[in-house]
Design an enzyme around this catalytic site. Sequence first.
Site, PDB file in Angstrom:
ATOM      1  N   ASN A   7       0.872  -1.169   0.000  1.00 16.15           N
ATOM      2  CA  ASN A   7       0.000   0.000   0.000  1.00 16.15           C
ATOM      3  C   ASN A   7       0.911   1.222   0.000  1.00 16.15           C
ATOM      4  O   ASN A   7       1.447   1.609   1.033  1.00 16.15           O
ATOM      5  CB  ASN A   7      -0.871  -0.059   1.262  1.00 16.15           C
ATOM      6  CG  ASN A   7      -1.884   1.055   1.310  1.00 16.15           C
ATOM      7  OD1 ASN A   7      -1.765   2.046   0.597  1.00 16.15           O
ATOM      8  ND2 ASN A   7      -2.878   0.888   2.167  1.00 16.15           N
ATOM      9  N   ARG A  90      -2.756  -1.949  -3.349  1.00 14.13           N
ATOM     10  CA  ARG A  90      -3.880  -1.030  -3.254  1.00 14.13           C
ATOM     11  C   ARG A  90      -3.637   0.061  -4.290  1.00 14.13           C
ATOM     12  O   ARG A  90      -2.599   0.723  -4.279  1.00 14.13           O
ATOM     13  CB  ARG A  90      -3.940  -0.413  -1.862  1.00 14.13           C
ATOM     14  CG  ARG A  90      -4.967   0.693  -1.763  1.00 14.13           C
ATOM     15  CD  ARG A  90      -5.157   1.103  -0.319  1.00 14.13           C
ATOM     16  NE  ARG A  90      -6.118   2.166  -0.196  1.00 14.13           N
ATOM     17  CZ  ARG A  90      -5.831   3.387   0.250  1.00 14.13           C
ATOM     18  NH1 ARG A  90      -4.601   3.690   0.593  1.00 14.13           N
ATOM     19  NH2 ARG A  90      -6.778   4.285   0.336  1.00 14.13           N
ATOM     20  N   HIS A 179     -12.093   4.749  -0.487  1.00 15.14           N
ATOM     21  CA  HIS A 179     -12.176   3.900   0.706  1.00 15.14           C
ATOM     22  C   HIS A 179     -13.026   2.655   0.461  1.00 15.14           C
ATOM     23  O   HIS A 179     -13.523   2.043   1.404  1.00 15.14           O
ATOM     24  CB  HIS A 179     -12.813   4.648   1.912  1.00 15.14           C
ATOM     25  CG  HIS A 179     -11.898   5.640   2.563  1.00 15.14           C
ATOM     26  ND1 HIS A 179     -12.384   6.750   3.215  1.00 15.14           N
ATOM     27  CD2 HIS A 179     -10.547   5.688   2.666  1.00 15.14           C
ATOM     28  CE1 HIS A 179     -11.358   7.447   3.700  1.00 15.14           C
ATOM     29  NE2 HIS A 179     -10.244   6.823   3.367  1.00 15.14           N
ATOM     30  N   ARG A 240      -8.148  17.775   5.338  1.00 19.90           N
ATOM     31  CA  ARG A 240      -8.981  18.195   4.204  1.00 19.90           C
ATOM     32  C   ARG A 240     -10.306  18.750   4.711  1.00 19.90           C
ATOM     33  O   ARG A 240     -10.866  18.256   5.691  1.00 19.90           O
ATOM     34  CB  ARG A 240      -9.255  17.019   3.274  1.00 19.90           C
ATOM     35  CG  ARG A 240      -8.141  16.766   2.294  1.00 19.90           C
ATOM     36  CD  ARG A 240      -8.356  15.466   1.547  1.00 19.90           C
ATOM     37  NE  ARG A 240      -7.493  14.427   2.071  1.00 19.90           N
ATOM     38  CZ  ARG A 240      -7.673  13.119   1.879  1.00 19.90           C
ATOM     39  NH1 ARG A 240      -8.698  12.691   1.181  1.00 19.90           N
ATOM     40  NH2 ARG A 240      -6.836  12.259   2.376  1.00 19.90           N
ATOM     41  N   GLU A 388      -7.464  -2.991   5.666  1.00 26.21           N
ATOM     42  CA  GLU A 388      -7.397  -2.954   4.202  1.00 26.21           C
ATOM     43  C   GLU A 388      -6.374  -3.941   3.664  1.00 26.21           C
ATOM     44  O   GLU A 388      -6.566  -4.519   2.597  1.00 26.21           O
ATOM     45  CB  GLU A 388      -7.075  -1.527   3.738  1.00 26.21           C
ATOM     46  CG  GLU A 388      -8.274  -0.599   3.902  1.00 26.21           C
ATOM     47  CD  GLU A 388      -7.911   0.864   3.842  1.00 26.21           C
ATOM     48  OE1 GLU A 388      -7.056   1.290   4.639  1.00 26.21           O
ATOM     49  OE2 GLU A 388      -8.487   1.579   3.010  1.00 26.21           O
TER      50      GLU A 388
END
Length: 614
Positions: A7, A90, A179, A240, A388
């Site tokens: 990842n 990923r 996501h 963000r 993940e």
Amino acid sequence: MHILVLNCGSSSLRADIIDDDDGGVLGSVKVSGLADDDERASLSVSPPDEAGATHQERLDVDDHRNAIAAALDRLLNDEIVDRLDAVGHRVVHGGEAFTHPVEINADVESTIESLSELAPLHNPHNLTGIRTAGERLPGLPQFAVFDTGFHGTLPSRARNYAIPSEVSERHGIRRFGFHGISHEFVASRAAAYLETDVRNLRLISCHLGNGCSVSAVEYGSSVETSMGMTPMEGLVMGTRSGDIDPGAILHLLRQDGWDVERVDRLLNEESGLAGVSGVSNDLRDIQRLAADGDEDARMAIQVFSHRVRKYIGAYAAVMGGADAIVLTGGIGENSALMRHRVGQRLEFLGAQLDEDLNRDAIVDDDTPVCDVSSPTSRCKLLVVQTDEQRAIAQKVAHLLREHHRPAAQEATIPIAVSARHCHLTQETVEELFGEGYELTPRNPLSQPEQFAAEETVRVVGPGGVLEKVRILGPTRDYNQVEVARTDEFKLGIDAPVRMSGDIDQSAGVTLEGDAGQVTLSEGLICAWRHIHMTPADAERFGVEHRDVVEVAVNTDERDLIFGDVIIRVSEDYRLEMHIDTDEANAANLARRSEGMLVDSGSLGRLNRRKTNFS
Ligand code: ADP
């Protein structure tokens, strides 16, 4: 199976070796601080087979490629490399091209590269990961699992922004969502915990980490999600802003000194929890300050939780209700305070937080799901540990298993439609057409040596007659007349569904030829739909002689799945599925002419193995 999961993010990377069979992690490396110019990256390693023995080191590298190579060096040794089955990556943006995980080849790589435009902070690093792993582990299959993939099911009303389609099409402005790997994984974990098929649940999945998003997962599919064309839309995140009036952006751009780069930095790096609190993007710091009375920190928590609640309400409306709300990600899993805030006033949804359970909830590998709702809560509030890396490993292992029988998924099966026909003994042929009569081949059939003969017979039953029923040659050592169910109605005979050759105690019928007639005491059957294949085909499809399978047929308007299709394996066969005219008509399959096996031109797909027929 052992999967290396990579990842590669913009400022950090993570590599794990996961044993998909028992879920164990054989080794793990994390690198952080990659994007900081003034700080060397640091690397944290749990060496293979020494779980828990994590150590930290400074990493003297100056680009992502070197960092990835260094991480792989720490993680891999010859013995581990030998045990690896595949690499899973990923990949953040799959665009329109990828809604499912794929094996990486040159085409896939260049498509991922072309999608870098949509995800400039992510896809280039994902590609670097793919290339570096490819160099280090040549020959090992690599797979890409996309963060956007799960949202491929967003309906167009959720996908579209309300701007002219000409602009959205030309510039690719649409909502993708991110996501997805996490939302899908926690949805299935929640379903398993609730002992309900995910296809029976409406879930609101809140992934609250550094990046944050909510998804409406309706009966297993994502139907709404808060991130849009980029990961900036929606919730308040670490740095963000999430949703902001586009008018505010225009307003800033009209101010002196505010150009695109400046606004980009503001919205991506200086906003969110960090921006509102003025101190940190880490909720732990903010919670401490808030507890000491810091007003900005309190406001950050309020704006953050308010936004999550707003989305939960919206997504309940989108799905017409919700069976569970899932909280995951670093914040969702660890912050009882934020869960308490988010869980306020959701009683209208039937969701009631149990404060004690919430305070004590701890999710880990052993207990990945905690119910923090009151026992009477109709809509459950679940804390679910996301993973993940494990989700990617599972997907890759699943694909690898499918690869072992790739044809079952990939190859299609030609379908031949058998019109009513008969196979006769030489003796019967002579009774019908005269002594010493030989069948005249008219045209060859697809199965080797078989032919449709010029000769036809009348098939006579108590209720009616079928004219011109084709004889197939060569002659056999038994008589068999194969008709469709509709033909049986016409004849007034109820014939059994049988495999070819299995005529014992089947129905009797009368045949009339040019020179005589024969009454058979048995031999009339409705053929069991079947697939002829060679042993090599059987291996490709992962089936055996006499297995019973399902075959999906794709036609323009009448897609159909045929169940109870029997597999027949012989070196003498050619791959082909045989169905009769009733079955072909039900699926709208074309049939060009009568009286023989006709390739329909439509494709069947062997769906899955069912049972072994004995
Ligand atoms: P990412 O989105 O990078 O995967 P995570 O899901 O690991 O991030 O979430 C990281 C964030 O989770 C941290 O920045 C922090 O705000 C929050 N977090 C982690 N642990 C706790 C905790 N015990 N209490 C509150 N917040 C936490």
